[in-house]
Design a protein around this motif. Structure first.
Motif, PDB file in Angstrom:
ATOM      1  N   TYR A  74     -36.289 -16.135 -56.178  1.00 18.92           N
ATOM      2  CA  TYR A  74     -35.268 -16.052 -57.238  1.00 18.92           C
ATOM      3  C   TYR A  74     -33.973 -15.401 -56.769  1.00 18.92           C
ATOM      4  N   HIS A  75     -33.823 -15.169 -55.467  1.00 22.76           N
ATOM      5  CA  HIS A  75     -32.580 -14.597 -54.961  1.00 22.76           C
ATOM      6  C   HIS A  75     -31.790 -15.678 -54.231  1.00 22.76           C
ATOM      7  N   ARG A  76     -30.497 -15.611 -54.346  1.00 21.76           N
ATOM      8  CA  ARG A  76     -29.647 -16.558 -53.629  1.00 21.76           C
ATOM      9  C   ARG A  76     -28.623 -15.780 -52.805  1.00 21.76           C
ATOM     10  N   GLN A  87     -25.117 -16.206 -50.602  1.00 23.51           N
ATOM     11  CA  GLN A  87     -24.026 -17.151 -50.317  1.00 23.51           C
ATOM     12  C   GLN A  87     -22.728 -16.448 -49.948  1.00 23.51           C
ATOM     13  N   VAL A 115     -22.758 -12.464 -50.677  1.00 25.20           N
ATOM     14  CA  VAL A 115     -23.333 -11.826 -51.867  1.00 25.20           C
ATOM     15  C   VAL A 115     -24.796 -12.251 -52.004  1.00 25.20           C
ATOM     16  N   LEU A 130     -27.407 -12.974 -55.136  1.00 30.29           N
ATOM     17  CA  LEU A 130     -27.443 -13.172 -56.585  1.00 30.29           C
ATOM     18  C   LEU A 130     -28.889 -13.269 -57.032  1.00 30.29           C
ATOM     19  N   PHE A 131     -29.175 -12.674 -58.173  1.00 28.59           N
ATOM     20  CA  PHE A 131     -30.538 -12.716 -58.719  1.00 28.59           C
ATOM     21  C   PHE A 131     -30.448 -12.480 -60.218  1.00 28.59           C
ATOM     22  N   PRO A 132     -31.552 -12.679 -60.939  1.00 28.76           N
ATOM     23  CA  PRO A 132     -31.457 -12.525 -62.395  1.00 28.76           C
ATOM     24  C   PRO A 132     -30.909 -11.141 -62.777  1.00 28.76           C
ATOM     25  N   GLY A 156     -28.304  -9.627 -61.915  1.00 27.20           N
ATOM     26  CA  GLY A 156     -27.602  -8.776 -60.969  1.00 27.20           C
ATOM     27  C   GLY A 156     -26.993  -9.484 -59.785  1.00 27.20           C
ATOM     28  N   MET A 157     -26.214  -8.750 -59.044  1.00 28.39           N
ATOM     29  CA  MET A 157     -25.614  -9.255 -57.814  1.00 28.39           C
ATOM     30  C   MET A 157     -25.257  -8.077 -56.918  1.00 28.39           C
ATOM     31  N   TRP A 170     -18.680 -11.613 -63.823  1.00 33.07           N
ATOM     32  CA  TRP A 170     -19.612 -12.170 -64.815  1.00 33.07           C
ATOM     33  C   TRP A 170     -18.826 -12.943 -65.858  1.00 33.07           C
ATOM     34  N   LEU A 178     -19.246 -15.220 -60.581  1.00 30.76           N
ATOM     35  CA  LEU A 178     -20.453 -15.622 -59.861  1.00 30.76           C
ATOM     36  C   LEU A 178     -21.635 -15.791 -60.789  1.00 30.76           C
ATOM     37  N   GLN A 179     -21.779 -14.848 -61.691  1.00 21.43           N
ATOM     38  CA  GLN A 179     -22.906 -14.860 -62.618  1.00 21.43           C
ATOM     39  C   GLN A 179     -22.432 -15.505 -63.913  1.00 21.43           C
ATOM     40  N   TYR A 239     -24.553 -18.545 -60.258  1.00 21.34           N
ATOM     41  CA  TYR A 239     -25.952 -18.234 -60.523  1.00 21.34           C
ATOM     42  C   TYR A 239     -26.058 -18.286 -62.038  1.00 21.34           C
ATOM     43  N   HIS A 260     -31.969 -19.333 -63.980  1.00 21.40           N
ATOM     44  CA  HIS A 260     -32.998 -18.671 -64.761  1.00 21.40           C
ATOM     45  C   HIS A 260     -32.750 -18.742 -66.251  1.00 21.40           C
ATOM     46  N   PRO A 274     -37.777 -17.767 -62.735  1.00 20.82           N
ATOM     47  CA  PRO A 274     -38.081 -16.360 -62.951  1.00 20.82           C
ATOM     48  C   PRO A 274     -38.185 -16.115 -64.456  1.00 20.82           C
ATOM     49  N   VAL A 310     -37.581 -13.974 -67.443  1.00 22.62           N
ATOM     50  CA  VAL A 310     -36.808 -12.830 -67.891  1.00 22.62           C
ATOM     51  C   VAL A 310     -36.939 -12.725 -69.401  1.00 22.62           C
ATOM     52  N   TYR A 365     -38.944  -9.952 -65.045  1.00 18.41           N
ATOM     53  CA  TYR A 365     -37.967  -8.969 -65.513  1.00 18.41           C
ATOM     54  C   TYR A 365     -38.138  -8.796 -67.025  1.00 18.41           C
TER      55      TYR A 365
END
Lengths: 92, 394
Positions: free
Chosen positions: A14-16, A18, A27, A29-31, A33-34, B19, B67-68, B95, B120, B158, B160, B187
């Motif tokens: 689940y981590h990216r 890039q 960076v 990236l993950f659920p 967070g970053m 974000w 990014l997010q 993401y 996700h 994942p 969450v 999570y």
């Protein structure tokens, strides 16, 4: 956990990972967070691909940055940190 | 720029929106008593940005460094174009996260979202009991959520889970965490209710006691020790019981950009409660100009805007004075310290709210659920009695 030369790591599920043009850095990236990685940390994680051993990663970076002192120690330190944060996982 | 906001000058702070939260629709089949959406959402259900509008938002925000991506609502799955939006987000390198109640999810859509590149899904859960789930959402959605949770896990996303915590479920924290573990959650976010929007209207009915919060935190810590890295548990502390405010949105116009259903570009979800701030809209402003040059985004950037006691406070960098919306809603002055802070001259407003919520007669007052009719009623001033102590309709 002691990091050994023969160890192989991969990015955690689940981590990216890039390259980001706008931030001029790598960076993760993950659920929810970053993490922005500074130059050295980004170079190390860029080589963590589930194939290369720690020895290969270290040799590659020593060749790439011949003038950097104590680089091997820094690489191990970065892998330790990434493991502790659960950004990467050991696969062997 | 024009002369809005008394000519506040541009910030010199180097910031980037990392974000992007797309509040893509305010329509929602659920009617949660704690929803943070604006109580006047009913006004914004007829003028939603269309698909092309959202594509433009995604591209422009990505160019700025976002990014997010959170695709949120309301219930985003009420829009038939979420799949297209996800494909574009993936192409652009976001993401991406779909924030959903589960309503509108089915096998076909979850497969399309997966193949489109959605990273996700954050599913809201409410309790271990069907009774509390159905009561607080005012809908029969308990079984649906269990079903969608299984679907998410099955597709390899994942898992969450987001659980908003309030008086009615706070004593079930242990069982809620065990349920999450049983569902295979990766999570879990235990989000103690923050009082904005509908939750502010229902604050007296939703607020737990300090003892309940401390107990819930203790249980959470014990659970964390037991499961370790297998499941990450976030416990979002309720600021009312703290002595210092939260660093709201990590600072105004620092890392978050929100685009509301009608295209309003905001530094936080509830910023529109602050009077005399005109927020840019996607239909008449590029995101770049909104972020860097708009008076609204620059109004509370950094700390130049602060008054005492914040201005000379040695802790000001920790929380940047707390939440501007909360400061305005409770004290009537958006530039004052967040009343949560014990250094604020308005801390008594928080202490009084805590006291009011413990009045044994309070549960006799009905909860105002998030319905279109209640939204209309509030807009028309019909809930005056409950809202008169606040300085704006939340």
């Amino acid at each position: 956990m002691a990091i050994e030369n023969k160890d192989i790591y991969k990015l955690a599920s689940y981590h990216r990972f890039q390259w980001e043009e706008a931030q001029n850095c790598y960076v993760i990236l993950f659920p929810e967070g970053m993490v922005k990685l500074n130059g050295g940390a980004g170079e190390v994680l860029n080589l963590v691909d589930g194939v290369a051993t720690v020895k290969i990663i270290t040799d590659t970076l020593i060749k790439k940055f011949p003038d950097a002192p104590n680089i091997a120690k820094d690489i191990i330190g970065m892998i330790e940190l990434a493991l502790d944060k659960a950004w990467i996982e050991k696969i062997n | 720029m024009d002369d809005r906001n008394n000519g506040v000058s541009a910030s010199t702070t180097a910031t980037q929106p990392l974000w992007l939260l797309a509040e893509i629709t305010y329509r929602c089949p659920l009617q949660c008593a704690f929803c943070y959406n604006p109580t006047d959402f009913d006004k914004h259900t007829q003028n939603e940005l269309d698909t092309d509008g959202w594509m433009k938002v995604l591209r422009e925000a990505r160019d700025l460094g976002a990014l997010q991506l959170g695709i949120s609502g309301g219930e985003p799955l009420l829009r038939p174009d979420i799949e297209d939006i996800v494909i574009e987000a993936h192409k652009l390198g976001y993401y991406s996260n779909l924030i959903t109640s589960g309503a509108g999810m089915n096998e076909k859509r979850i497969d399309a979202l997966k193949s489109g590149g959605l990273d996700h899904i954050q599913l809201s859960m409410h309790d271990i009991t069907e009774e509390i789930n159905n009561f607080i959402t005012n809908t029969k959605t308990f079984k649906l959520k269990q079903k969608v949770a299984a679907m998410i896990k099955d597709r390899g996303y994942p898992m969450v889970l987001n659980v908003v915590i309030h008086r009615y479920n706070i004593d079930h924290i242990k069982e809620i965490l065990e349920m999450a573990e049983g569902l295979g959650a990766d999570y879990v976010e235990l989000a103690n209710t923050q009082y904005y929007g509908w939750s502010l209207v229902n604050r007296d009915q939703l607020m737990p006691t300090k003892e309940q919060v401390l107990h819930a935190e203790k249980i959470t810590n014990e659970f964390r020790e037991r499961v370790g890295n297998k499941m990450k548990v976030f416990f979002v502390v309720p600021d009312y019981f703290d002595e210092r405010p939260k660093k709201c949105m990590n600072g105004w116009g620092e890392v978050f950009m929100i685009v509301a259903a009608n295209g309003d570009i905001l530094p936080c979800h509830s910023a529109r409660v602050i009077p005399n701030l005109k927020f840019p809209n996607v239909n008449d402003s590029p995101l770049k100009a909104a972020w860097y040059d708009s008076p609204a985004f620059n109004k509370f950037r950094g700390d130049d805007w602060m008054k005492e006691p914040c201005r000379s406070c040695s802790e000001k960098e920790n929380d940047l004075g707390g939440c501007r919306c909360q400061a305005f809603l409770l004290s009537g002055d958006a530039e004052s310290a967040d009343p949560v802070c014990t250094k604020s001259p308005n801390r008594n407003l928080i202490d009084q709210a805590i006291k009011d919520s413990q009045n044994p007669g309070i549960e006799a007052k009905p909860i105002v659920f998030r319905t279109n009719q209640n939204s209309k009623n509030i807009s028309e001033g019909k809930e005056k009695e409950r809202l008169e102590k606040f300085h704006a309709t939340p």
